[in-house]
Design a protein around this motif. Sequence first.
Motif, PDB file in Angstrom:
ATOM      1  N   GLU A 197       1.086 -19.590  -3.680  1.00  0.00           N
ATOM      2  CA  GLU A 197       2.249 -19.156  -2.865  1.00  0.00           C
ATOM      3  C   GLU A 197       3.066 -18.176  -3.502  1.00  0.00           C
ATOM      4  O   GLU A 197       3.444 -18.235  -4.403  1.00  0.00           O
ATOM      5  CB  GLU A 197       3.319 -20.672  -2.546  1.00  0.00           C
ATOM      6  N   ASN A 198       3.391 -17.360  -2.472  1.00  0.00           N
ATOM      7  CA  ASN A 198       4.298 -16.422  -2.659  1.00  0.00           C
ATOM      8  C   ASN A 198       3.844 -15.258  -3.680  1.00  0.00           C
ATOM      9  O   ASN A 198       4.529 -14.613  -4.229  1.00  0.00           O
ATOM     10  CB  ASN A 198       5.630 -16.770  -3.154  1.00  0.00           C
ATOM     11  N   ALA A 199       2.324 -15.048  -3.912  1.00  0.00           N
ATOM     12  CA  ALA A 199       1.844 -14.112  -4.528  1.00  0.00           C
ATOM     13  C   ALA A 199       2.128 -12.859  -4.034  1.00  0.00           C
ATOM     14  O   ALA A 199       2.353 -12.894  -2.611  1.00  0.00           O
ATOM     15  CB  ALA A 199       0.433 -14.195  -4.683  1.00  0.00           C
TER      16      ALA A 199
ATOM     17  N   GLY B 194      -5.247  -2.250   1.305  1.00  0.00           N
ATOM     18  CA  GLY B 194      -5.349  -0.969   2.081  1.00  0.00           C
ATOM     19  C   GLY B 194      -3.793  -0.331   1.459  1.00  0.00           C
ATOM     20  O   GLY B 194      -3.812  -0.114   0.372  1.00  0.00           O
ATOM     21  N   ALA B 195      -3.048  -0.013   2.400  1.00  0.00           N
ATOM     22  CA  ALA B 195      -1.784   0.941   1.805  1.00  0.00           C
ATOM     23  C   ALA B 195      -0.569  -0.050   2.113  1.00  0.00           C
ATOM     24  O   ALA B 195       0.491   0.265   1.946  1.00  0.00           O
ATOM     25  CB  ALA B 195      -1.673   1.982   2.659  1.00  0.00           C
ATOM     26  N   TYR B 196      -0.882  -1.569   2.401  1.00  0.00           N
ATOM     27  CA  TYR B 196       0.063  -2.451   2.587  1.00  0.00           C
ATOM     28  C   TYR B 196       0.334  -3.268   1.548  1.00  0.00           C
ATOM     29  O   TYR B 196      -0.467  -3.736   0.748  1.00  0.00           O
ATOM     30  CB  TYR B 196      -0.079  -3.128   3.761  1.00  0.00           C
ATOM     31  N   LEU B 197       1.488  -4.121   1.270  1.00  0.00           N
ATOM     32  CA  LEU B 197       1.799  -4.888   0.484  1.00  0.00           C
ATOM     33  C   LEU B 197       2.437  -6.214   1.331  1.00  0.00           C
ATOM     34  O   LEU B 197       2.859  -6.127   2.214  1.00  0.00           O
ATOM     35  CB  LEU B 197       2.867  -4.513  -0.577  1.00  0.00           C
ATOM     36  N   CYS B 198       1.862  -7.373   0.634  1.00  0.00           N
ATOM     37  CA  CYS B 198       2.133  -8.546   1.366  1.00  0.00           C
ATOM     38  C   CYS B 198       2.739  -9.712   0.242  1.00  0.00           C
ATOM     39  O   CYS B 198       2.284  -9.603  -0.884  1.00  0.00           O
ATOM     40  CB  CYS B 198       0.867  -8.820   2.164  1.00  0.00           C
ATOM     41  N   VAL B 199       3.535 -10.357   0.731  1.00  0.00           N
ATOM     42  CA  VAL B 199       4.085 -11.586   0.017  1.00  0.00           C
ATOM     43  C   VAL B 199       3.273 -13.030   0.648  1.00  0.00           C
ATOM     44  O   VAL B 199       3.522 -12.808   2.185  1.00  0.00           O
ATOM     45  CB  VAL B 199       5.555 -11.786   0.084  1.00  0.00           C
ATOM     46  N   TYR B 200       2.451 -13.479   0.068  1.00  0.00           N
ATOM     47  CA  TYR B 200       1.774 -14.530   0.833  1.00  0.00           C
ATOM     48  C   TYR B 200       2.745 -15.930   1.224  1.00  0.00           C
ATOM     49  O   TYR B 200       3.407 -16.338   0.224  1.00  0.00           O
ATOM     50  CB  TYR B 200       0.611 -15.303  -0.222  1.00  0.00           C
TER      51      TYR B 200
END
Length: 288
Positions: free
Chosen positions: A150-152, A157-163
């Motif tokens: 959680e919250n990794a 691609g070119a996008y950043l994400c917070v799970y």
Amino acid sequence: RTGLRGLVDLTPGIRSLQVKFDPTVTSTGSVLGAVLETEAALPAADRLVVPSRTVRLPLSWDDPATRLATERYMHGVRADAPWCPWNIEFIRRMNGLDSVDDVYKTVYDASYLVLGLGDVYLGAPVATPLDPRHRLVTTKYNPARTWTPENAVGIGGAYLCVYGMEGPGGYQFVGRTTQVWNHRFPEGAGGFEPEHPWLLRFFDRISWYPVSAEELLDLRADTAAGRGLVDITEGEFSLAEHLAFLDREADSIGVVRAKMEAARDEERARWEADGELSRGTRLGTAAA
């Protein structure tokens, strides 16, 4: 605002808008007409100024939880993937950076504009750096991980994400942060608001500050208990100002982009020589 009868919900994406409506009340043609009318009434894109908060979040770099997820992947899914055993080294290689310290500096120097919400799960932001020189690009895990903490925080691609929650995933890890979804306090707590449980909004600008893995555990516990505080500053984003910045920095941006693209060409050539592409891996595909 359109006054359209039968409208149920609007779900914006990065380059799309899903319109949900009741077909027993209105027709597809009426909905399409309302969308086109609304679009025609919008100002020119370069005149847009939108609310844009600056949200500072802690980031435990190369967090032990993300290391564990990679180890589980190697033991249970695939040990010979190009992004193993260390995602950050893979990001460095993919973008032609001289050292993993340069990956660290790039991520912490960047301001990530939130372009979408709900990617992966539960209010998870899809964000990209405003400065193209900070725009690290990676491919995704293939096959995907079966577990992500959680919250990794990862890049695909070119996008950043917070799970927003535990689950499968494919973005390349850089670390872990505090909760972006409030599932415990309906009245709101910390940076969360009572009317919705997700922390971030469209066009927020995320910036990171470093914390140790131990500090992050304390911050996560505070957030879970409703005591966590998020540093949020109100502001605006002007597309015209951003375009002027891109124009001023065009030469430098071009040099950095060319170096990054050359590195990805080299990586692709290595994959081809090693037979990686025959596995069906598609270099440069944004992870989901």
